[in-house]
Write a protein that holds these residues in place. Sequence first.
Motif, mmCIF file in Angstrom:
data_model
loop_
_atom_site.group_PDB
_atom_site.id
_atom_site.type_symbol
_atom_site.label_atom_id
_atom_site.label_comp_id
_atom_site.label_asym_id
_atom_site.label_seq_id
_atom_site.Cartn_x
_atom_site.Cartn_y
_atom_site.Cartn_z
ATOM 1 N N LEU A 8 0.740 -1.266 -0.248
ATOM 2 C CA LEU A 8 0.088 0.400 -0.042
ATOM 3 C C LEU A 8 1.137 1.713 0.094
ATOM 4 O O LEU A 8 1.240 1.684 0.779
ATOM 5 N N ASN A 9 1.753 1.565 -1.055
ATOM 6 C CA ASN A 9 2.428 2.513 -1.711
ATOM 7 C C ASN A 9 3.670 2.315 -0.576
ATOM 8 O O ASN A 9 3.656 3.475 0.544
ATOM 9 N N GLU A 10 3.685 1.178 -0.619
ATOM 10 C CA GLU A 10 5.157 0.521 -0.065
ATOM 11 C C GLU A 10 6.608 -0.108 -1.081
ATOM 12 O O GLU A 10 5.931 -0.368 -2.831
ATOM 13 N N ASP A 59 0.511 6.468 -4.697
ATOM 14 C CA ASP A 59 1.950 7.794 -4.497
ATOM 15 C C ASP A 59 4.124 7.114 -4.326
ATOM 16 O O ASP A 59 3.317 6.503 -3.914
ATOM 17 N N ILE A 60 3.847 6.997 -6.033
ATOM 18 C CA ILE A 60 4.766 6.632 -6.026
ATOM 19 C C ILE A 60 5.967 7.375 -5.254
ATOM 20 O O ILE A 60 6.939 6.109 -4.709
ATOM 21 N N ASN A 61 6.688 8.697 -5.362
ATOM 22 C CA ASN A 61 7.728 9.321 -4.283
ATOM 23 C C ASN A 61 7.182 8.218 -3.463
ATOM 24 O O ASN A 61 8.425 7.671 -2.276
ATOM 25 N N LYS A 62 6.061 8.048 -1.732
ATOM 26 C CA LYS A 62 6.196 7.093 -1.468
ATOM 27 C C LYS A 62 6.634 5.950 -1.172
ATOM 28 O O LYS A 62 7.142 5.452 0.088
ATOM 29 N N ALA A 63 6.259 4.941 -1.952
ATOM 30 C CA ALA A 63 5.783 3.913 -2.381
ATOM 31 C C ALA A 63 7.914 3.701 -2.654
ATOM 32 O O ALA A 63 8.127 2.843 -2.295
ATOM 33 N N ASN A 64 8.309 4.259 -3.032
ATOM 34 C CA ASN A 64 9.558 4.551 -3.549
ATOM 35 C C ASN A 64 10.934 4.451 -2.398
ATOM 36 O O ASN A 64 11.913 3.886 -2.604
#
Length: 425
Positions: A285-287, A316-321
């Motif tokens: 989940l955005n992880e 949210d790619i930034n959060k997931a990345n």
Amino acid sequence: MNSRILIFLGVAFAFLLAIDLYAFKGIRLITENSKTIYKQLSTVLFWLESVGIYMAIGWMVFNMDKFRDPAFTNTIFTINAFILMSLATKLVFNIFHGADDLAFLGNKLVHFFNNGSATATNSNGTPISRTKFLTLLGAGLATVPLGAFAYGLTKGRFNFRVIRKSLSYPNLPDAFDGLKVIHISDIHIGSFPKGHESVAKAVKMINDRKPDVIFFTGDLVNNYASETDGWVDVFKQLKAKKGMYSILGNHDYGDYVQWNSSAEKKANLDLVKQRNRDMGFDLLLNENRTLEIDGEKIGIVGVENWGLRPFPQLGDINKANQGLEGVPFKILLSHDPSHWDAQVLEHKDMDLTLAGHTHGMQFGIEIPGLKWSPVQYKYPRWAGLYEKGKQKLYVNRGFGYHAYAGRIGMDPEITEITLRKEATV
């Protein structure tokens, strides 16, 4: 019942009745020289089918509250399939049956505007024989959509196929050369008849491939977590040497249901998440997660659903990345392929994106030299492999089905992707 629904029902029935009356005119033409018993039989069968369709539509309109009820999903999707089959068959028939009538009407209009009045056309029998020929041709060609929808309903929706792809990357760590990935998407488990053997068969097909990793890119259910009842143990049989990862799709959030409260909706979503985990998936989940072999790593990035409006944009790619800055190769799981053009391409470190969502519209043509489905007019990236620069997107055609019980020319898909190290000069 509100007046809008009654108006819709009236318009729908008027439209279908017009199609039926014209098609029946063609049936009468075909059987004009037949024995009385055959004329009567064709009439009874034709109108029994038509009245059955009207009754089915009426039942759905008067039972709209059941549309989201898992107990009625198979009934409604099957009715939709029969309606589409009937409509497509009669439209093809009417196009050919009506061709000569349209030509005749055009001829009358030409005479009217040229001579100032409509004049009768001499009848020497030729127009009638041509009309009958075209009607018979239409009857023959109408068996194509009839057969196609019948196959899609009875066999096509369960005819799982494995599509194999080998994808090469220069930045793939050597230890991951030959990594076998299985990608599935859009299970929509509530659409399947309870306990249908095709699901267990598909699970076995996946296991027979002996995958290193299994990725599932969302839409476990149509709406309700309860749709998974009785299915968890089937999917728990999935096996992958290095793990199974999943994300959510637009249907998993329960946005298509009128809930009694926000707490009830949240509880449903929480249970959908838990069902993913019960089946053995590591839900992202955005992880992100990392896979490691012989000290080398690749990143697995999973975002929540992001789609073009009105679909939610929760990804949210930034959060997931976060935390993967030093990882040389990354696989992104994102349910909706429109996310790729809208945002993912800006993230050059996302080497391979896996998506689903479109189902290939469960209808299309894929033969050498031709790949077409109506869904491509909404989703340019709708099935298969797409590349831009060094980035690649693969869109899975879907495991299950939705809206109508069938697949025509767009079989349910299990994708096998083998990652290869591209030799550098």
